[in-house]
Design a protein around this motif. Sequence first.
Motif, mmCIF file in Angstrom:
data_model
loop_
_atom_site.group_PDB
_atom_site.id
_atom_site.type_symbol
_atom_site.label_atom_id
_atom_site.label_comp_id
_atom_site.label_asym_id
_atom_site.label_seq_id
_atom_site.Cartn_x
_atom_site.Cartn_y
_atom_site.Cartn_z
ATOM 1 N N UNK A 189 0.825 -1.206 0.000
ATOM 2 C CA UNK A 189 0.000 0.000 0.000
ATOM 3 C C UNK A 189 0.862 1.259 0.000
ATOM 4 N N UNK A 190 1.957 1.229 0.750
ATOM 5 C CA UNK A 190 2.857 2.390 0.780
ATOM 6 C C UNK A 190 3.517 2.605 -0.582
ATOM 7 N N UNK A 191 3.967 1.495 -1.203
ATOM 8 C CA UNK A 191 4.597 1.613 -2.520
ATOM 9 C C UNK A 191 3.607 2.104 -3.568
ATOM 10 N N UNK A 192 2.352 1.679 -3.467
ATOM 11 C CA UNK A 192 1.361 2.115 -4.443
ATOM 12 C C UNK A 192 1.088 3.608 -4.329
ATOM 13 N N UNK A 193 1.140 4.141 -3.104
ATOM 14 C CA UNK A 193 0.857 5.559 -2.900
ATOM 15 C C UNK A 193 2.074 6.435 -3.181
ATOM 16 N N UNK A 194 3.258 6.012 -2.739
ATOM 17 C CA UNK A 194 4.441 6.854 -2.825
ATOM 18 C C UNK A 194 5.342 6.520 -4.012
ATOM 19 N N UNK A 195 5.382 5.263 -4.397
ATOM 20 C CA UNK A 195 6.242 4.827 -5.504
ATOM 21 C C UNK A 195 5.428 3.952 -6.459
ATOM 22 N N UNK A 196 4.521 4.558 -7.234
ATOM 23 C CA UNK A 196 3.643 3.752 -8.095
ATOM 24 C C UNK A 196 4.386 2.957 -9.155
ATOM 25 N N UNK A 197 5.516 3.483 -9.640
ATOM 26 C CA UNK A 197 6.260 2.738 -10.658
ATOM 27 C C UNK A 197 6.811 1.441 -10.098
ATOM 28 N N UNK A 198 7.328 1.478 -8.860
ATOM 29 C CA UNK A 198 7.831 0.268 -8.224
ATOM 30 C C UNK A 198 6.695 -0.720 -7.960
ATOM 31 N N UNK A 199 5.559 -0.200 -7.494
ATOM 32 C CA UNK A 199 4.411 -1.073 -7.232
ATOM 33 C C UNK A 199 3.926 -1.740 -8.517
ATOM 34 N N UNK A 200 3.902 -0.979 -9.605
ATOM 35 C CA UNK A 200 3.433 -1.567 -10.855
ATOM 36 C C UNK A 200 4.372 -2.667 -11.325
ATOM 37 N N UNK A 201 5.667 -2.449 -11.250
ATOM 38 C CA UNK A 201 6.619 -3.454 -11.721
ATOM 39 C C UNK A 201 6.579 -4.716 -10.871
ATOM 40 N N UNK A 202 6.356 -4.576 -9.552
ATOM 41 C CA UNK A 202 6.416 -5.728 -8.657
ATOM 42 C C UNK A 202 5.077 -6.412 -8.468
ATOM 43 N N UNK A 203 3.991 -5.657 -8.424
ATOM 44 C CA UNK A 203 2.685 -6.237 -8.068
ATOM 45 C C UNK A 203 1.643 -5.998 -9.157
ATOM 46 N N UNK A 204 1.414 -4.736 -9.499
ATOM 47 C CA UNK A 204 0.326 -4.411 -10.407
ATOM 48 C C UNK A 204 0.485 -4.999 -11.791
ATOM 49 N N UNK A 205 1.688 -4.949 -12.330
ATOM 50 C CA UNK A 205 1.910 -5.481 -13.674
ATOM 51 C C UNK A 205 1.626 -6.965 -13.798
ATOM 52 N N UNK A 206 2.202 -7.812 -12.932
ATOM 53 C CA UNK A 206 1.889 -9.249 -13.023
ATOM 54 C C UNK A 206 0.404 -9.562 -12.843
ATOM 55 N N UNK A 207 -0.274 -8.860 -11.919
ATOM 56 C CA UNK A 207 -1.700 -9.122 -11.709
ATOM 57 C C UNK A 207 -2.507 -8.767 -12.954
ATOM 58 N N UNK A 208 -2.239 -7.613 -13.540
ATOM 59 C CA UNK A 208 -2.975 -7.206 -14.739
ATOM 60 C C UNK A 208 -2.676 -8.125 -15.918
ATOM 61 N N UNK A 209 -1.447 -8.623 -16.006
ATOM 62 C CA UNK A 209 -1.108 -9.555 -17.088
ATOM 63 C C UNK A 209 -1.901 -10.841 -16.975
ATOM 64 N N UNK A 210 -2.014 -11.372 -15.758
ATOM 65 C CA UNK A 210 -2.795 -12.595 -15.546
ATOM 66 C C UNK A 210 -4.262 -12.347 -15.877
ATOM 67 N N UNK A 211 -4.794 -11.219 -15.447
ATOM 68 C CA UNK A 211 -6.187 -10.898 -15.755
ATOM 69 C C UNK A 211 -6.418 -10.825 -17.251
ATOM 70 N N UNK A 212 -5.511 -10.173 -17.959
ATOM 71 C CA UNK A 212 -5.695 -10.010 -19.400
ATOM 72 C C UNK A 212 -5.649 -11.353 -20.116
ATOM 73 N N UNK A 213 -4.663 -12.188 -19.783
ATOM 74 C CA UNK A 213 -4.514 -13.464 -20.478
ATOM 75 C C UNK A 213 -5.659 -14.414 -20.173
#
Length: 458
Positions: A22-46
Amino acid sequence: MTDLTTLLEVGSPVAALGGGAAYARAKHPAVYWSAVGGPISTVRLLSSYGSVMEACGLTVAPSRLRVLAVKATTRREVRPVPPRRGILRPTSTGLRFRLRLAPGQEPADVAASAERLRHAWGVHAVYVTTVKPGVVELRLVGYDVLRRVRMPRKIGGGFLKVPVALREDAMPFVRDYRTVPHQLTLGATLSGKSMYLRHLITGLAPQPVALVGIDCKRGVELAPFAARLSALATDPDEAAELLPALVKEMENRYDLIKERQGVAPGTPDEEITSDIWGLPESERPTPIVLFVDEVAELFLTATRKDEERRDEMVTQLIRLAQLGRAAGIYLEVCGQRFGAELGKGATMLRAQLTGRVCHRVNDEASAKMALGDIAPEAVFAACAIAPEMPGLAVAGDTSGGWSRIRTPYLSLGDAAETCREAAHLVPDLPSLKPFRPHVPVHPVETPAPVVRPRPVTD
């Protein structure tokens, strides 16, 4: 008691991970996307690509060959097929992939479903661009890239091209003077208009161009860049003398082009030109970029004599806007308001300014002045800019396209230092020498000697 202790021991790392995410998503969104958000969205899309396309109405009836193959091999029901998807390419800000449209589909069909795709795949925004007939590219942006601007590492610049801001689709906004020769930039006080101007000047400073400034606020905006300027006017009286010199320079360049056109009948067509870019490099004049800060000061009058001077300056600005492109003279006009109420010639001058950038403004009428005649739907986006988002703007052109952009922070000291380092690139233009600003020489501090001299003795 033992079970409760075990649950607490297991729950502590999970809570720590959740809090860190939650802290990374608020303060460092790029880091959160690379570590958490990106893989989750990729799985959802596929996993949900086919069902999402069907829910959005983007599927089409299968071909006859596919129907026969399904009926021959299985007894399944023949369902509509989604558009053919290309390779999924992750980026630092989101995902990209291409779609091959089925017969009968158009890019507008996919763009109309962008909001549905955004919610289905859990991303911040989805943008659709046409690659070629029948193929579109979907750019998925994982977070709000305009909240904390970070320019891409690889930026497509070049001669008379300045990457000045970041677009909302995570692509750089490049100010290309060869494509959009003249531009109008509007914005209220503290809206980020000056920051936009700094990036333009520092981007052009290392290039072989002549920079000319008109700043009727006593030069408070453009004077720090005087080391790189070929000419600077700090009040309407000086501007009334500088503009005729620019018009005369433009006329001389047209005479040069006409001389080049008046060649022998057997000259090849590629040597006949209608602008300076067709001239040989050895004969080509240096391009000139004119920055006009707070253009309304040129229109304001107090006496009848001021009205005559105003009419002359406006006429010269209109001539530069109409004819300057072929002579390599480009206009960058900035102000807080710009409309018919400024006086005679204001609307005609605005019509010649192809590019439009509108920062936060104080009223809807100001946004309509900048964008209403080229993209009416962009007016609402400009009016929605919050005061706590300086540098955020809406950029458009006469083609009707528009997008939100934001300029990264650049201190005045860094911008002035860039201009001082590029002071040796100021071109030699005799017509502008009388208007060259005086640059004070900074005294060089001599370091104290390390070895002290011996004292003098008798």
